[in-house]
Motif scaffolding. Structure first.
Motif, PDB file in Angstrom:
ATOM      1  N   THR B  77       0.840  -1.192   0.000  1.00 52.56           N
ATOM      2  CA  THR B  77       0.000   0.000   0.000  1.00 52.56           C
ATOM      3  C   THR B  77       0.877   1.244   0.000  1.00 52.56           C
ATOM      4  O   THR B  77       1.876   1.298   0.704  1.00 52.56           O
ATOM      5  CB  THR B  77      -0.896   0.006   1.245  1.00 52.56           C
ATOM      6  N   LEU B  79       1.878   4.923   0.960  1.00 53.46           N
ATOM      7  CA  LEU B  79       1.597   5.786   2.099  1.00 53.46           C
ATOM      8  C   LEU B  79       1.225   7.186   1.654  1.00 53.46           C
ATOM      9  O   LEU B  79       0.499   7.885   2.333  1.00 53.46           O
ATOM     10  CB  LEU B  79       2.818   5.837   3.023  1.00 53.46           C
ATOM     11  N   THR B  80       1.732   7.583   0.489  1.00 50.53           N
ATOM     12  CA  THR B  80       1.432   8.935   0.020  1.00 50.53           C
ATOM     13  C   THR B  80      -0.019   9.065  -0.413  1.00 50.53           C
ATOM     14  O   THR B  80      -0.627  10.103  -0.214  1.00 50.53           O
ATOM     15  CB  THR B  80       2.327   9.353  -1.163  1.00 50.53           C
ATOM     16  N   THR B  81      -0.583   8.032  -1.039  1.00 50.36           N
ATOM     17  CA  THR B  81      -1.982   8.150  -1.463  1.00 50.36           C
ATOM     18  C   THR B  81      -2.891   7.272  -0.617  1.00 50.36           C
ATOM     19  O   THR B  81      -4.106   7.387  -0.712  1.00 50.36           O
ATOM     20  CB  THR B  81      -2.157   7.736  -2.937  1.00 50.36           C
ATOM     21  N   GLY B  82      -2.321   6.369   0.192  1.00 51.59           N
ATOM     22  CA  GLY B  82      -3.126   5.535   1.062  1.00 51.59           C
ATOM     23  C   GLY B  82      -3.832   4.396   0.351  1.00 51.59           C
ATOM     24  O   GLY B  82      -4.684   3.740   0.923  1.00 51.59           O
ATOM     25  N   GLN B  83      -3.510   4.154  -0.912  1.00 54.18           N
ATOM     26  CA  GLN B  83      -4.213   3.136  -1.693  1.00 54.18           C
ATOM     27  C   GLN B  83      -3.289   1.963  -2.024  1.00 54.18           C
ATOM     28  O   GLN B  83      -2.073   2.115  -2.073  1.00 54.18           O
ATOM     29  CB  GLN B  83      -4.732   3.751  -2.988  1.00 54.18           C
ATOM     30  N   GLU B  88      -3.633   1.235  -7.967  1.00 50.99           N
ATOM     31  CA  GLU B  88      -3.218   2.551  -8.462  1.00 50.99           C
ATOM     32  C   GLU B  88      -2.463   2.420  -9.781  1.00 50.99           C
ATOM     33  O   GLU B  88      -2.682   3.201 -10.707  1.00 50.99           O
ATOM     34  CB  GLU B  88      -2.326   3.242  -7.434  1.00 50.99           C
ATOM     35  N   ALA B 296       8.961  10.897  -1.193  1.00 46.37           N
ATOM     36  CA  ALA B 296       8.510  10.621   0.165  1.00 46.37           C
ATOM     37  C   ALA B 296       9.138   9.354   0.739  1.00 46.37           C
ATOM     38  O   ALA B 296       8.749   8.922   1.809  1.00 46.37           O
ATOM     39  CB  ALA B 296       6.998  10.501   0.196  1.00 46.37           C
TER      40      ALA B 296
END
Lengths: 547, 335
Positions: B77, B79-83, B88, B296
């Motif tokens: 997953t 962490l920057t978009t949480g998906q 993605e 990130a």
């Protein structure tokens, strides 16, 4: 060339599931509807707000791991808290939240005692799915905050809210918090974005043994009762909110729908604003903001960010910055006005050239320093460095738009007195880890206190406990004593004296050179009204109006 | 059969990519736990996040875990978009591919004729125009071309739609079949969305086409020149074959091999490395996703991206080889 389409097909099932999970407006069902929806959508444009920012939320759960600042905006508008802050006018006549006064949100009234506070909840408030909001929801949400770990738990702990037993259901619409100790921050901490009230019945349906607080579900869905409800979220691209017409915790918002698009390029955001295709844009660089403000076509509101300063830090544990005269020499050699004009385009409040007398407990306030190269050279000779020295100036590349020109101008100015400065550009992901080591001799950075209390700023930055933000490794028992006293001071006069004392020492010892207080700049079309500055620096759609 | 064998040969390189990306992401400076804990986090908060992300365990343990998840098709997953990374990538790959393919069609449509004409008349004005266009295309950075096009066609002239990504604000994406909005909207018979998607595509694909024109036009010109100067063309001409037949069939077909190679390179490069175009046009593509993750220190998407690109390169090279076989019977896959 058939290769590319076949890859997503294999994993298309996952996409579908995700769209379903999010409760998105049926991705699959709009095939024939789309052309007919269009005119209706165009009509509602006057009640639809299109906002732009550089990045969007990464997590819809404010209590989740690593939720970013755009995530606060979603949480602020979609969830209610017990209390909120009142509003006042700032110096420029713009709406500004008033941290001295609480107002009701979910709680109609509250009764504050020495060691407890009792809230009366609105009897008519419901969540977005129609279930009434009860004290059990509040308790579940607060229990979650203190149990789930991470930032939420720490945010609560900072206000002495640590154990589930502190949160008591008196009856369906009465909720009590028992204090562990008297803490000035307890009440203000109930108004920050974290203490949201979650629809516990809905969330519990998605809880599992491994995930009792439904963090996986709340991350991608919304279970609130706030003024806006989530309509659709496409991470990294767009998030759409619809007004919750059954909202009872305040006047019904005028905006019916909010479309928030992520536009990474500042140039594109500016073009969209200037063409009038978007209503509000945040995250514009100072140069763009200053040019837009001059042209006057757009409405620009720049609010000095409370309790925030952009500064230079010198590590007092490292040579030659252990010498006060060297630090003063540097402070006299910073090209302040040039930075304001050429790097910031005046989008900041100068924090230099003050009178030198600290007469008010206001923070931030201008330091007594101005650019005076002759004086700087004299101080440098007295310190024993007549021909200067070599050092490195470090900054965060994550904020390079601001840091890079500031540091380059400073490098040039210090070069004129023989101080050879090498610039050390540190990537964003690495920046925090680097400055936490406290081995940077000279650095540029910004700090903004979440809560607008000067002692909070001094505690994090100047206190001898040496928190991560004390990049200058500054330790002074006299300063510590004043900060500690101010944090728990109940006498106003004494409190003000203590704050003034802190400021006096900070200016005299100069481990840190303040440069300016940054602005929170928001560009709006002329027909947008009701913008309000909030301490969390995100947009509040509830007061906004269009036309 | 030879196709299968070719795929098998690619296996070790894919495994190599898995190990190397894992190690490289771990070797990145920066600490994701600190980054995601936020600016005011305490040491304990950071430790908790590090534990939650599993970064407090030994590298081999993390690697075994990574491979185990990978074998189940779980890329982790972001962490920057949480998906989830997989979904993605699946959502972003069609966006990138649609843009890149449109750009390639545009640029091939211009570069091939331009290169051919320039080769037929070396030193002529057409040849000079070709040289100027290719030099300019290569020397202008894509973000500049992109912003310039936005300024001219959107801001000043107002003919292009707002650069808001794949669709304007008030359009709904077509139902998902291929992920290509143009294709999907046609399948659904929704011409309004088709037009909207096409409009959004024009400026970014033109930006990319201007950039990719140069290598294609130059290689076409060079290999056409070589083909036209060769003996079989002289023979063909001497045998009295028509000019059109000589140029289009004998010369062009032989000159196409290096062009196809370049095309493959340009395609794969543009697919993943068009961060700047994606940023300017708010295009939800692969490149900006990977770069944001990299900035990130977000390991999972970086690993997923590199892996996806590696697989794509393997497939692409295979396809180019297959096209070679079609164009030139002398080329064999098992050779």
């Amino acid at each position: 060339m058939e290769l590319a389409p076949c890859v997503p097909n294999q994993i298309g099932g996952d996409m579908q599931r995700r769209a379903f999970l999010k409760g998105a407006t049926a991705t699959g069902a709009t095939a024939f509807a789309a052309p007919y929806i269009r005119p209706a959508a165009a009509q509602s444009r006057s009640a639809t707000l299109l906002t732009l920012s550089e990045s969007g939320p990464n997590n819809l759960d404010i209590m989740g791991v690593g939720t970013n600042r755009p995530g606060y905006e979603m949480s602020w508008n979609c969830y209610d808290r017990l209390l909120t802050y009142a509003v006042k006018k700032d110096q420029n006549g713009n709406d500004h939240y008033d941290y001295t006064k609480f107002e009701p949100e979910l709680a109609e009234s509250w009764d504050l005692h020495d060691l407890s506070v009792t809230f009366k909840l609105r009897k008519d408030a419901t969540f977005h799915d129609g279930t009434p909001v009860t004290a059990a929801d509040v308790k579940w949400s607060f229990d979650r905050a203190v149990s789930v770990g991470g930032v939420a738990t720490f945010q609560f702990k900072a206000a002495s809210l640590e154990r589930p037993e502190q949160f008591v259901i008196v009856d369906d619409h009465t909720f009590r918090i028992d204090f562990l100790r008297k803490d000035r921050l307890t009440m203000p901490d109930l108004v920050v974005p974290t203490p949201i009230v979650i629809n516990s019945g809905l969330a519990k349906k998605h809880a599992t043994d491994k995930d009792p607080w439904a963090t996986e579900w709340v991350k991608n869905a919304e279970a609130g009762g706030g003024a806006f409800q989530l309509e659709k979220w496409t991470p990294g691209q767009e998030i759409i909110f619809r007004r919750f017409d059954g909202w009872k915790s305040g006047p019904l918002p005028k905006i019916e729908r909010v479309i928030w698009r992520t536009i990474p390029s500042a140039g594109t955001r500016r073009a969209l604003m200037q063409r009038g295709d978007a209503d509000i844009s945040v995250d514009l660089p100072p140069k763009d903001v200053s040019e837009l403000a001059e042209r006057g076509k757009l409405h620009i509101v720049g609010t000095p960010i409370e309790n925030a300063i952009q500064y230079f830090d010198m590590n007092v544990k490292m040579k030659p910055f252990d010498n006060l005269k060297v630090r003063q020499a540097i402070a006299y050699a910073i090209p302040y006005q040039k930075i304001m004009d050429a790097a910031m385009f005046r989008r900041g409040k100068p924090m230099f050239g003050g009178s030198g007398e600290v007469t008010q407990p206001i923070w931030p306030q201008p330091s007594p320093y101005v650019t005076d190269i002759a004086k700087a050279k004299k101080l440098l000779s007295e310190a024993g460095f007549p021909s200067g020295f070599e050092t490195t100036l470090s900054f965060d590349m994550g904020a390079a738009v601001i840091n890079e020109p500031i540091c380059e101008l400073t490098q040039e100015s210090l070069g004129r007195m023989g101080i050879r400065v090498a610039l050390n550009k540190i990537p964003g992901a690495n920046w925090r880890a680097e400055f936490a080591k406290k081995t940077l001799p000279f650095s540029a950075n910004v700090f903004g206190g979440w809560l607008n209390y000067p002692e909070y700023f001094f505690f994090w930055n100047y206190h001898g406990q040496n928190s991560i933000f004390n990049t200058m490794s500054y330790q002074d028992p006299a300063m510590d004593k004043l900060i500690d006293a101010a944090r728990f001071e109940t006498d106003t006069k004494k409190y003000e004296d203590e704050i003034e004392g802190c400021i006096r020492i900070a200016f005299a010892e100069t481990p840190r050179i303040p440069v300016f207080q940054p602005y929170l700049d928001v560009a709006m079309q002329q027909n947008i009204s009701g913008y309000r500055y909030w301490f969390h620096r995100q947009l509040d759609y509830r007061q906004l109006a269009k036309g | 059969m030879p196709v299968l064998r070719r795929l098998l040969i690619a296996l070790p390189s894919v495994m190599g990519v898995i190990v190397v990306t894992f190690l490289l992401t771990r070797a990145l400076p920066g600490d994701p736990a600190i980054y995601f804990a936020g600016p005011a986090a305490t040491q304990q908060a950071i430790a908790e996040i590090r534990h939650a992300m599993g970064f407090d365990r030994s590298l081999p343990a993390q690697f075994v875990d990574y491979v185990r998840h990978l074998s189940r098709g779980d890329l982790g997953t972001s962490l920057t978009t949480g998906q989830p990374v997989l979904s993605e990538l699946a959502a972003r790959l069609p966006a990138s591919a649609e843009l890149t393919l449109t750009a390639l069609v545009l640029s091939v449509g211009i570069a091939l004729p331009l290169g051919i004409v320039a080769a037929l008349r070396p030193g002529s004005p057409v040849d000079h125009v070709c040289r100027i266009i290719t030099t300019a295309g290569v020397s202008l950075p894509t973000f500049f071309t992109g912003l310039l096009l936005v300024y001219l066609f959107y801001y000043l002239a107002g003919v292009a739609p707002a650069p808001l990504g794949r669709l304007d604000t008030f359009s709904t994406p077509p139902p998902h079949y291929s992920g290509f909005y143009l294709v999907d909207s046609l399948i659904a018979g929704d011409f309004v969305t088709f037009r909207a998607a096409l409009g959004q595509l024009l400026l970014p694909s033109a930006t990319m086409a201007i950039f990719s024109l140069a290598p294609l036009a130059r290689i076409t010109r060079a290999s056409m020149l070589a083909a036209l100067g060769s003996e079989f063309i002289r023979t063909a001409r001497a045998s009295g074959l028509g000019r059109r037949r000589v140029v289009c069939v004998y010369a062009l077909r032989n000159a196409l091999l290096p062009v196809i190679t370049t095309l493959g390179m340009v395609f794969s490069f543009m697919l993943g490395a068009n961060v700047l175009v994606e940023k300017v046009f708010a295009w939800p593509g692969l490149g900006s996703y990977a770069v944001d993750a990299l900035i990130a220190s977000d390991y999972a998407p970086v690993q997923g991206f590199v892996l996806a690109m590696a697989l794509l390169y393997v497939m692409l090279n295979l396809m180019i080889d297959l096209i070679y076989c079609l164009l030139d019977p002398r080329v064999r896959l098992d050779a």
